[in-house]
Design a protein around this motif. Structure first.
Motif, PDB file in Angstrom:
ATOM      1  N   LYS A  82     123.200  36.127  19.886  1.00 36.44           N
ATOM      2  CA  LYS A  82     123.523  37.319  20.666  1.00 36.44           C
ATOM      3  C   LYS A  82     124.926  37.184  21.247  1.00 36.44           C
ATOM      4  N   VAL A  83     125.698  38.262  21.198  1.00 36.86           N
ATOM      5  CA  VAL A  83     127.010  38.336  21.839  1.00 36.86           C
ATOM      6  C   VAL A  83     126.982  39.542  22.774  1.00 36.86           C
ATOM      7  N   VAL A  84     127.169  39.275  24.066  1.00 32.86           N
ATOM      8  CA  VAL A  84     127.119  40.333  25.076  1.00 32.86           C
ATOM      9  C   VAL A  84     128.490  40.431  25.736  1.00 32.86           C
ATOM     10  N   VAL A  85     129.104  41.590  25.640  1.00 28.96           N
ATOM     11  CA  VAL A  85     130.417  41.820  26.242  1.00 28.96           C
ATOM     12  C   VAL A  85     130.330  43.055  27.134  1.00 28.96           C
ATOM     13  N   GLU A  86     130.656  42.886  28.401  1.00 25.70           N
ATOM     14  CA  GLU A  86     130.589  43.991  29.358  1.00 25.70           C
ATOM     15  C   GLU A  86     131.984  44.360  29.854  1.00 25.70           C
ATOM     16  N   ASP A  87     132.246  45.656  29.892  1.00 29.58           N
ATOM     17  CA  ASP A  87     133.468  46.229  30.479  1.00 29.58           C
ATOM     18  C   ASP A  87     134.743  45.770  29.758  1.00 29.58           C
TER      19      ASP A  87
END
Length: 313
Positions: free
Chosen positions: A78-83
């Motif tokens: 999983k790769v989670v990138v916010e903003d």
């Protein structure tokens, strides 16, 4: 307006600030590796002066960031990138009149370049849309081939322990003067503990002596210390497409305009170098403390997302 800012900038730190070209002239040049290192350091001061720089740098930067994009997609569950837009909107703005400094916590020796695999494709093959970064000279610049690769990849050779007036900071200031983006790991070394280290002062000097007030953007990352833990026998990343998670969150920009204006106003009334240097140090400490607090706050606000992604906060 710009010329007045430049003149004011040139009057700062009169006693301590070195000349970048003099620093390069003083580099040892006995071996082929040393001559190669000096050549590439000089090129980083003025990359635009060589017509061949742009196409070669485009190849290295584009290939490296694209490879890291593939690495993230194939090596992580999983790769989670916010903003991310808080970074890309600023860097890509054609009307931007200020340089950009990004700061990030430092989980592993692979944070950079892996973290830039999250950049959109439209940015990866444009070196002006990709960061310059400070990297450990003793790890990266080890032979003529690696000297060329990392120089063209916009990685500035940094000697840990050489202080804030070393060649690396001078090169970074040159890049900021060209309105470019410089990335810094202000902790100064890999830290896999739960609390960030106090920040080094070099990034404070960059903010203070940049010809235009830089836009400072904090970024928090998690997941790399599990992929490349310290003290493993073979220092190679070990991502798992079944368990590994990479998380990044971009924070709100930090504006240092008022602090720098007040600093220059106070400095203008001081008559001795000792007074000016004491003020410079106090302001430098205040700037890096504000950066630390901003990044620590971003880390705290990211904790729920980090846990939801499957990582320890």
């Amino acid at each position: 307006m710009v010329s007045a800012e430049v003149n004011d900038h040139q009057q700062l730190s009169e006693r301590k600030r070195p000349d970048a070209f003099q620093l390069i002239a003083q580099l040892p040049k006995g071996s082929w590796h040393e001559r190669s290192f000096a050549f590439w350091a000089r090129r980083q001061l003025e990359p635009q002066s060589a017509q061949w720089w742009q196409p070669l740098s485009t190849m290295v930067v584009g290939a490296a960031t694209t490879a890291m994009s593939v690495f993230l997609k194939l090596g992580f569950k999983k790769v989670v990138v916010e903003d991310l837009h808080k970074l890309t909107n600023i860097v890509e703005d054609p009307l931007r009149s200020q340089p950009v400094i990004t700061i990030t916590n430092h989980e592993s020796t692979m944070d950079d370049p892996v973290m830039w695999g999250i950049l959109p494709l439209r940015m990866r093959w444009q070196p002006k849309m990709v960061r310059w970064t400070l990297g450990a000279q003793e790890l990266l610049y080890r032979n003529p081939a690696s000297n060329a690769f990392f120089a063209l990849g916009q990685t500035i050779p940094t000697v840990r322990g050489d202080g804030i007036y070393q060649l690396a900071v001078e090169i970074a200031l040159r890049r900021l003067a060209d309105n470019q983006w410089v990335h810094v790991f202000p902790e100064g070394r890999v830290n896999q503990g739960t609390k960030m280290l106090r920040f080094k002062w070099g990034v404070g000097r960059m903010v203070m002596e940049s010809e235009r007030v830089p836009i400072v953007i904090p970024m928090f990352i998690r997941g790399m210390r599990e992929v490349l833990p310290l003290r493993q026998k073979v220092p190679l990343p070990r991502p798992s497409p079944f368990t590994s998670v990479f998380y990044m969150r971009v924070g709100d920009p930090i504006d240092f305009t008022s602090e720098l204006r007040e600093w220059k106003q106070k400095r203008a009334f001081m008559t001795t170098i000792e007074e000016k240097e004491a003020l410079d140090e106090a302001v430098r400490i205040a700037i890096v403390d504000r950066m630390w607090n901003s990044l620590d706050d971003l880390k705290t606000r990211s904790s729920e997302s980090v846990i939801a992604a499957g990582l320890d906060p």
